[in-house]
Write a protein that holds these residues in place. Sequence first.
Motif: not given
Length: 818
Positions: A632, A634-636, A638-639, A661, A665, A667-668, A671-672
């Motif tokens: 995945c 991780l868009d820091i 965006t998240c 998070v 979102q 997906q955040c 992925c985290l």
Amino acid sequence: MTAAQREASAEAPSSSSRDSTAASSTETLALTVFSANSEDDAECEDGQDGATEPLLARDKTAFGADLDEEKALTAAQRPRSRWRMVLRLLGAVLIFGLLIVVSAAFIRFLVRHPHAAVPSVDLPPISDSTANSALSCTQQYLLDTSNANVGVIPFPSTLYDPVLRPRPLEHTLSTEDWPARCLEQYVASGVLCDDLNGRWKDKPPKLDVIWTWVNGSSAELMADWRNEVAADAGWRRKLRRAVQAGAAAVVKHFREHGELRYSVRSVIASLPDSSLSTIHLVVGDTPAYSPFAPPPPNAAPSANATRFAQIPRWLDLPKIELSEPASTARSLARRTALLVHPHSELFRSSQIDGDGTRAAEWRSSAVPSFNSLAIESQLPNLPSTAQTALYLNDDFFLMRNLAFTDLDSPLSGPVFRMQRDLLVGGVAPGTSTDDPDGEWKGLGYSNWLLDQRFGERKRPYLVHVAKTISMPLLREVQEVFHKELSATAEARFRGKATNEVQPLFLATMYIIERHREALLWSFLVARSDADQSGTYSVSERRALLADLGVHPADAPHFPLLSIPRPRRDTVRALAADHAKAGLLNPLETTTEFSSHDGYAFLGLEPKMPFVYPSKEWPASPLSAAPSSDPICVLDIKTCFGDDFVSLDEGEVDVSAVFKRVAFEQTQCGDCLIALLVGKSGSRGLEAFLPEEEEAAEMDEMPVVTLPGSMKTSWQEVDYSAPPGGPGTLRQKTAALIQRYSYTLGSSPSSFQSISYAGPSLSTRLDQLVHPPSDTAPPAFVALNDDIEVPSSDALRDIDRRLQAWFEETWPEKSPWEQ
């Protein structure tokens, strides 16, 4: 015995078989009664008002002939056969006589043994010294060998409290026997402490087994329901309309082939006695409607009202027990007891008034139930004796020897079986176009409830076989979704509630989502909000980014963070941990995923942004070499949001970041979790946990939940509030994660759709026991009746072949059979 031999032998049934069939036919012809079993709860609907009724006659021959007649003749053309009316009259006299026998026996105990009145729910358990003299009238009735099993157990209507009384949350199997220090170590490092060496060798964990069963063909049980349907334009006209409209396929949902007896046998044959605690049979009940004798002295005016709990006629009365609020020495002394639970015991309402009248009225409107979803919604009220339960419909069977760990483990939690290729999406109330009699409307609504609580996503369908239930967590689900489960319980027939829950799907997915929530809360709140102030300071935000591998100066314009697939040893090490703890490893289950490796649904949904769908699901963490492809991204920014990554002076709300998070979102959060699992090493979840603290040794951790987590919407929860109770924050966080632990497993399973009679049916059944050489014998089997409007000959043939196969496969009687 081969299929051909069985077919030949089946042509000449035994005299006992003929006698039982004749008796069954007499009862059916006498009252033209229809039945429903626990799994099958779709109904024919009237074209005008949608009223429903069960559609199975106890005698399939009579029912098949009646259907043929309905198809061939209109109401005006159909003659009334005098011989059929005579048989019905004789059958009615026979059934009435049986009721009198049951009533008389029950009254005899009430009159001759006034001390035998059922104890109230407030009395303590009966001691060994007084057990014989304090047996209730119902228990004495069961023990009286002169009483024959006529299909019912009488009990006083005042026996069960209709009010739902909240109980404290309980430890799960994976947290009950753990010293706090060992639990913390196992969650953090994945290493089992020496204190647990051989812990379960001499005292293996046990499970309860639950069946739900309703036989609507019983005259005494169905009198109430028949009157209700007869007042609503007549059941025969409704049945005829349904057949003429092409809806006769739903008849199959109520047909009964004697499966329950052999389902019970299959469980006894497959599971070791050391793993079994109590067998629970949940059955319907109804008022007896008989002129009983006066009540015992000093009894309340309504104490003479008696109800009948229906039971299968093959049970031996002295070997079973009716579940009662007060314990008896007899039930405590038996190693594995079969307890009968009437719907009146389980169906309870939170509507409280001075004397419980409103709750009693609510229960009366729902009992007996022909809706398996309604019955399952009340299983949290079952007085289970174990923390784990195996739940079966009567057409579910176990075919091979299983260990306890095929179903649950004190180390890794319950085992769930799911289908990757069948995902359930959320459907908001009032928008479903699915058949209300089917399962998908309830599945869509249940997933929508999960979306509101844990974030929107599709979730996999549960494999249609016996299912593992964590009873403490099932009761927690009841507390969270009490309103929705109560509304489901109010629908006596499936599809008649505005919105119905699929309770087992809801409970299973709840555990998985609560574990994900616990992981994210542990890192984002317990670990990263170091001072527990409810806000992130600049230093706390810097520390959080550093934990992710992000330099604070790069955060405002940081590129997408590519997350490699974690390489883990959790699943492989679980086998050694089981042996160390004195547990037998699974015999017929391949463990595919452990919650100690993160979130099970990562990569399942193909279109989730910044998450790469996995070719294999669950994604294996045991690849020989690290994959160059990320799992995945991780868009820091965006998240976590602009305020968080800007690192300006000021404070950022912890709960708001958590919700963004975890739920806004999704997906955040997924992925985290993958990133932090990888940073935790080959085992354990150290990267999620707060720093270690000095603490006094505790023998047992308290039950840990998050404040506000009983809400049905994540928007309503303040996630910054720490959990209360003794222990360090790290210990409580570890206990919270372990509470919702689980594994995903796969076992050889077979779903058999029975569509036709004839030799091909016997051949298919034989192949379950003796499969082709390239096929593994199934450990779990479901036999689903999909026969569309069969003839009487076809039904007889199917019953004959099933009965022969059942007896060949499970010839040994269970301990509770006559």
